[in-house]
Design a protein around this motif. Structure first.
Motif, PDB file in Angstrom:
ATOM      1  N   GLY A 131      46.290  27.355  -3.139  1.00 29.58           N
ATOM      2  CA  GLY A 131      47.674  27.183  -3.517  1.00 29.58           C
ATOM      3  C   GLY A 131      48.772  28.489  -2.681  1.00 29.58           C
ATOM      4  N   LEU A 132      47.916  29.358  -1.874  1.00 31.70           N
ATOM      5  CA  LEU A 132      48.332  30.456  -1.239  1.00 31.70           C
ATOM      6  C   LEU A 132      48.062  30.390   0.118  1.00 31.70           C
ATOM      7  CD1 LEU A 132      50.363  32.569  -2.124  1.00 31.70           C
ATOM      8  CD2 LEU A 132      48.432  34.004  -2.668  1.00 31.70           C
ATOM      9  N   LEU A 133      48.977  30.576   1.215  1.00 33.57           N
ATOM     10  CA  LEU A 133      48.603  30.537   2.389  1.00 33.57           C
ATOM     11  C   LEU A 133      48.939  32.014   3.023  1.00 33.57           C
ATOM     12  CD1 LEU A 133      47.579  29.064   4.924  1.00 33.57           C
ATOM     13  CD2 LEU A 133      49.832  28.516   5.426  1.00 33.57           C
ATOM     14  N   LEU A 134      47.745  32.548   3.624  1.00 28.94           N
ATOM     15  CA  LEU A 134      48.036  33.680   4.367  1.00 28.94           C
ATOM     16  C   LEU A 134      47.693  33.784   5.747  1.00 28.94           C
ATOM     17  CD1 LEU A 134      48.140  36.987   4.011  1.00 28.94           C
ATOM     18  CD2 LEU A 134      45.660  37.163   3.538  1.00 28.94           C
ATOM     19  N   GLU A 135      48.629  34.131   6.628  1.00 29.47           N
ATOM     20  CA  GLU A 135      48.820  34.092   7.877  1.00 29.47           C
ATOM     21  C   GLU A 135      48.817  35.331   8.531  1.00 29.47           C
ATOM     22  OE1 GLU A 135      51.645  31.644   9.353  1.00 29.47           O
ATOM     23  OE2 GLU A 135      51.081  29.859   7.991  1.00 29.47           O
ATOM     24  N   ILE A 136      47.421  35.713   9.243  1.00 28.61           N
ATOM     25  CA  ILE A 136      47.159  36.908   9.791  1.00 28.61           C
ATOM     26  C   ILE A 136      46.499  36.625  10.922  1.00 28.61           C
ATOM     27  CG2 ILE A 136      45.717  37.791   8.391  1.00 28.61           C
ATOM     28  CD1 ILE A 136      46.945  40.552   8.767  1.00 28.61           C
ATOM     29  N   ASN A 149      48.978  48.924  15.080  1.00 31.13           N
ATOM     30  CA  ASN A 149      50.330  49.510  14.730  1.00 31.13           C
ATOM     31  C   ASN A 149      51.362  48.703  14.393  1.00 31.13           C
ATOM     32  OD1 ASN A 149      50.039  52.400  14.990  1.00 31.13           O
ATOM     33  ND2 ASN A 149      49.926  51.863  17.314  1.00 31.13           N
ATOM     34  N   ALA A 150      51.199  47.282  14.556  1.00 35.27           N
ATOM     35  CA  ALA A 150      52.140  46.330  13.944  1.00 35.27           C
ATOM     36  C   ALA A 150      51.439  44.883  13.808  1.00 35.27           C
ATOM     37  CB  ALA A 150      53.488  46.315  14.968  1.00 35.27           C
ATOM     38  N   VAL A 151      50.768  44.496  12.873  1.00 31.67           N
ATOM     39  CA  VAL A 151      49.952  43.291  12.806  1.00 31.67           C
ATOM     40  C   VAL A 151      51.149  42.476  12.000  1.00 31.67           C
ATOM     41  CG1 VAL A 151      48.164  42.339  11.900  1.00 31.67           C
ATOM     42  CG2 VAL A 151      47.969  44.409  12.722  1.00 31.67           C
ATOM     43  N   PRO A 152      51.277  41.248  12.370  1.00 32.47           N
ATOM     44  CA  PRO A 152      52.169  40.231  12.151  1.00 32.47           C
ATOM     45  C   PRO A 152      51.306  39.623  10.687  1.00 32.47           C
ATOM     46  CG  PRO A 152      51.359  39.171  13.963  1.00 32.47           C
ATOM     47  CD  PRO A 152      51.108  40.723  13.951  1.00 32.47           C
ATOM     48  N   LEU A 153      52.253  39.532   9.296  1.00 29.22           N
ATOM     49  CA  LEU A 153      51.650  38.780   8.326  1.00 29.22           C
ATOM     50  C   LEU A 153      52.567  38.020   7.549  1.00 29.22           C
ATOM     51  CD1 LEU A 153      49.490  40.173   5.755  1.00 29.22           C
ATOM     52  CD2 LEU A 153      51.811  39.929   4.996  1.00 29.22           C
ATOM     53  N   THR A 154      52.243  36.992   7.367  1.00 32.19           N
ATOM     54  CA  THR A 154      53.184  35.768   6.761  1.00 32.19           C
ATOM     55  C   THR A 154      52.286  35.311   5.565  1.00 32.19           C
ATOM     56  OG1 THR A 154      54.053  35.180   8.781  1.00 32.19           O
ATOM     57  CG2 THR A 154      54.573  33.564   6.892  1.00 32.19           C
ATOM     58  N   VAL A 155      52.920  35.093   4.311  1.00 31.61           N
ATOM     59  CA  VAL A 155      52.258  34.884   2.982  1.00 31.61           C
ATOM     60  C   VAL A 155      53.398  33.634   2.437  1.00 31.61           C
ATOM     61  CG1 VAL A 155      53.354  36.547   1.786  1.00 31.61           C
ATOM     62  CG2 VAL A 155      51.279  35.385   1.164  1.00 31.61           C
ATOM     63  N   ARG A 156      52.707  32.365   2.288  1.00 32.86           N
ATOM     64  CA  ARG A 156      53.321  31.390   1.805  1.00 32.86           C
ATOM     65  C   ARG A 156      52.653  30.654   0.401  1.00 32.86           C
ATOM     66  NH1 ARG A 156      53.282  29.071   6.812  1.00 32.86           N
ATOM     67  NH2 ARG A 156      55.357  30.111   7.564  1.00 32.86           N
ATOM     68  N   ALA A 157      53.525  30.478  -0.482  1.00 38.10           N
ATOM     69  CA  ALA A 157      52.716  29.658  -1.635  1.00 38.10           C
ATOM     70  C   ALA A 157      53.175  28.241  -1.840  1.00 38.10           C
ATOM     71  CB  ALA A 157      53.413  30.329  -2.811  1.00 38.10           C
ATOM     72  N   GLU A 158      52.620  27.355  -2.129  1.00 41.09           N
ATOM     73  CA  GLU A 158      52.664  25.905  -2.296  1.00 41.09           C
ATOM     74  C   GLU A 158      53.306  25.800  -3.740  1.00 41.09           C
ATOM     75  OE1 GLU A 158      48.984  24.237  -1.761  1.00 41.09           O
ATOM     76  OE2 GLU A 158      48.966  24.978   0.452  1.00 41.09           O
ATOM     77  N   SER A 159      54.540  25.911  -3.754  1.00 43.11           N
ATOM     78  CA  SER A 159      55.288  25.727  -4.914  1.00 43.11           C
ATOM     79  C   SER A 159      56.477  24.864  -4.884  1.00 43.11           C
ATOM     80  CB  SER A 159      55.442  27.184  -5.355  1.00 43.11           C
ATOM     81  OG  SER A 159      56.376  27.256  -6.592  1.00 43.11           O
ATOM     82  N   ALA A 160      56.896  24.115  -5.825  1.00 43.59           N
ATOM     83  CA  ALA A 160      58.228  23.592  -6.035  1.00 43.59           C
ATOM     84  C   ALA A 160      59.225  24.440  -6.346  1.00 43.59           C
ATOM     85  CB  ALA A 160      57.953  22.191  -6.854  1.00 43.59           C
ATOM     86  N   MET A 161      58.961  25.596  -6.835  1.00 41.25           N
ATOM     87  CA  MET A 161      59.742  26.554  -7.178  1.00 41.25           C
ATOM     88  C   MET A 161      60.862  26.057  -8.392  1.00 41.25           C
ATOM     89  SD  MET A 161      58.794  29.394  -5.841  1.00 41.25           S
ATOM     90  CE  MET A 161      60.420  30.628  -6.077  1.00 41.25           C
ATOM     91  N   SER A 216      65.062  31.056  -5.081  1.00 38.67           N
ATOM     92  CA  SER A 216      64.685  31.625  -4.014  1.00 38.67           C
ATOM     93  C   SER A 216      64.654  30.448  -3.015  1.00 38.67           C
ATOM     94  CB  SER A 216      63.401  32.321  -4.002  1.00 38.67           C
ATOM     95  OG  SER A 216      63.513  33.505  -4.756  1.00 38.67           O
ATOM     96  N   GLY A 217      64.364  29.184  -3.562  1.00 45.65           N
ATOM     97  CA  GLY A 217      64.096  28.089  -2.736  1.00 45.65           C
ATOM     98  C   GLY A 217      62.668  27.833  -2.245  1.00 45.65           C
ATOM     99  N   ARG A 218      61.956  28.832  -1.758  1.00 45.44           N
ATOM    100  CA  ARG A 218      60.860  28.757  -1.441  1.00 45.44           C
ATOM    101  C   ARG A 218      60.206  30.339  -1.588  1.00 45.44           C
ATOM    102  NH1 ARG A 218      59.730  29.120   4.715  1.00 45.44           N
ATOM    103  NH2 ARG A 218      61.649  30.287   5.159  1.00 45.44           N
ATOM    104  N   ALA A 219      58.689  30.282  -1.686  1.00 41.70           N
ATOM    105  CA  ALA A 219      58.144  31.775  -1.979  1.00 41.70           C
ATOM    106  C   ALA A 219      57.356  31.952  -0.659  1.00 41.70           C
ATOM    107  CB  ALA A 219      57.070  31.583  -3.118  1.00 41.70           C
TER     108      ALA A 219
END
Length: 155
Positions: free
Chosen positions: A55-60, A68-80, A110-113
């Motif tokens: 239910g949670l997506l972690l993109e790294i 020094n600068a590692v991109p990270l995106t986190v997204r939850a599968e949620s209808a909010m 928030s619309g989306r997490a």
């Protein structure tokens, strides 16, 4: 005249040598979190509640050339909406000086997490994200990555 012992004097060289010694001791001591410290930080975030993977997506990136600068995106599968609202997503690491990376807070408006950022990593490690849901449950996702040039190594 009597030979009295002289009182010791403190020179600039003595002060500099002492400062270098203190700096060397601080540099030599391990300043990293451990997997146990990361687990304790997660338990503090969840209040000891169990977590469920999914239910949670972690993109790294799995391979990072420069920590020094590692991109990270986190997204939850949620209808909010209703009980399916993500209240917060916390990100933790196991080998940086502190196990806490960030906490992102959300509401039904928030619309989306989802959140994106860049983080500094001192070594190859596992990154874990934990989402706190409005119904009191917790979702997790983890990613293992290899850092070829850790942060704070370059001059």
């Amino acid at each position: 005249m009597t030979d009295r012992p002289r009182a010791p004097t403190l020179t600039r060289r003595d002060v500099l040598a002492g400062a270098c010694g203190v700096a060397a001791c601080a540099w030599a001591r391990p300043t990293r979190a451990t997997p146990a410290a990361m687990e304790a930080a997660i338990q503090a975030f969840t209040g000891g509640a169990p977590t469920v993977a999914g239910g949670l997506l972690l993109e790294i990136p799995p391979l990072v050339e420069n920590g020094n600068a590692v991109p990270l995106t986190v997204r939850a599968e949620s209808a909010m909406a209703g009980d399916d609202i993500v209240k917060a997503i916390a990100v933790f690491n196991e080998r940086n000086p502190q196990p806490h990376v960030a906490v992102f807070r959300f509401s039904g408006l928030s619309g989306r997490a989802a959140a994106s950022t860049r983080i500094r990593l001192g070594d190859s490690q596992i990154i874990t994200a934990v989402a706190a849901m409005a119904d009191g449950s917790f979702r997790t996702a983890s990613a293992e990555l290899v850092v070829t040039l850790p942060a704070c190594v370059e001059n």
